[in-house]
Design a protein around this motif. Structure first.
Motif, PDB file in Angstrom:
ATOM      1  N   SER A  60      52.127  44.050  24.876  1.00 37.95           N
ATOM      2  CA  SER A  60      51.281  44.210  25.758  1.00 37.95           C
ATOM      3  C   SER A  60      52.548  44.006  27.261  1.00 37.95           C
ATOM      4  O   SER A  60      52.500  43.971  28.484  1.00 37.95           O
ATOM      5  N   GLU A  62      55.826  46.167  28.713  1.00 33.26           N
ATOM      6  CA  GLU A  62      55.957  47.301  28.582  1.00 33.26           C
ATOM      7  C   GLU A  62      57.965  47.175  28.752  1.00 33.26           C
ATOM      8  O   GLU A  62      58.552  47.625  28.292  1.00 33.26           O
ATOM      9  N   TYR A  63      58.165  45.675  29.581  1.00 36.59           N
ATOM     10  CA  TYR A  63      59.706  46.009  29.934  1.00 36.59           C
ATOM     11  C   TYR A  63      60.065  44.585  30.352  1.00 36.59           C
ATOM     12  O   TYR A  63      59.415  44.014  31.278  1.00 36.59           O
ATOM     13  N   ASN A  76      56.484  42.912  32.731  1.00 36.34           N
ATOM     14  CA  ASN A  76      56.272  43.362  33.374  1.00 36.34           C
ATOM     15  C   ASN A  76      55.047  43.877  31.884  1.00 36.34           C
ATOM     16  O   ASN A  76      55.343  44.752  31.247  1.00 36.34           O
ATOM     17  N   PHE A  77      53.096  43.339  32.234  1.00 33.57           N
ATOM     18  CA  PHE A  77      52.909  43.772  31.466  1.00 33.57           C
ATOM     19  C   PHE A  77      52.125  45.157  31.165  1.00 33.57           C
ATOM     20  O   PHE A  77      51.571  45.372  32.474  1.00 33.57           O
ATOM     21  N   THR A  78      51.281  45.851  30.110  1.00 36.35           N
ATOM     22  CA  THR A  78      50.499  46.971  30.961  1.00 36.35           C
ATOM     23  C   THR A  78      49.887  47.259  31.437  1.00 36.35           C
ATOM     24  O   THR A  78      49.253  48.184  31.935  1.00 36.35           O
ATOM     25  N   ASN A  79      48.639  46.105  31.658  1.00 40.14           N
ATOM     26  CA  ASN A  79      48.038  45.511  32.475  1.00 40.14           C
ATOM     27  C   ASN A  79      48.646  45.775  34.500  1.00 40.14           C
ATOM     28  O   ASN A  79      47.490  46.068  35.387  1.00 40.14           O
ATOM     29  N   LEU A 108      44.725  41.544  27.406  1.00 40.54           N
ATOM     30  CA  LEU A 108      45.928  42.241  26.985  1.00 40.54           C
ATOM     31  C   LEU A 108      45.848  41.719  25.024  1.00 40.54           C
ATOM     32  O   LEU A 108      45.966  40.145  24.662  1.00 40.54           O
ATOM     33  N   LYS A 142      52.014  46.018  40.194  1.00 42.14           N
ATOM     34  CA  LYS A 142      52.657  46.977  40.359  1.00 42.14           C
ATOM     35  C   LYS A 142      51.446  48.082  41.432  1.00 42.14           C
ATOM     36  O   LYS A 142      50.687  48.104  41.640  1.00 42.14           O
TER      37      LYS A 142
END
Length: 142
Positions: A60, A62-63, A76-79, A108, A142
């Motif tokens: 979960s 992204e980077y 940096n989480f997908t949510n 997550l 974000k």
């Protein structure tokens, strides 16, 4: 770069920096150094994809950057949540006292348990793959 100190190695006639060199050696930094340079803190080489080996392929996420103990790291989480801070990584070997699960990471996939702490208490994030991130975190969206 991966925790190694760099300096501007020279300036153009207009006074702009043109080269970046490693402080320890004075050698110019190349594009390949990002792929071939080990972490100044743990000594591990990046993965074949160029990721920090200690936190590569976190569920979960992204980077991410571990910060190499010289800079602030981030996840940096997908949510859309971004966790920043100076943190350590380890494999889950001992039991961490369970705290209330922080809602910003609940739901997550791959996040087993999370307590993001406060000014007086270190937080932690446990992933299902056994990686544990500990430190003092700040949270942003974000």
């Amino acid at each position: 770069m991966r925790g190694h100190n760099t300096l501007y190695g020279g300036f153009s006639d207009e006074g702009y920096p043109v080269d970046i060199v490693f402080e320890e050696t004075g050698k110019p930094v190349t594009k390949e150094d990002h792929k071939q340079l080990s972490c100044a803190y743990c000594g591990r080489l990046p993965t074949s994809q160029g990721h920090d080996a200690c936190i590569a392929n976190l569920p979960s996420v992204e980077y991410a950057c571990c910060g190499h103990h010289t800079n602030e790291g981030y996840l940096n989480f997908t949510n859309g949540i971004i966790i920043r801070g100076y943190f350590d990584t380890s494999n889950e070997t001992e039991s961490t006292p369970k705290k209330e699960f922080d809602n910003v990471l609940s739901g997550l996939s791959g996040v087993k348990e999370a307590y993001l702490g406060d000014n007086d208490h270190e937080g932690y994030i446990k992933f299902t793959n056994g990686i544990v991130i500990t430190g003092y975190f700040t949270i942003e969206r974000k």
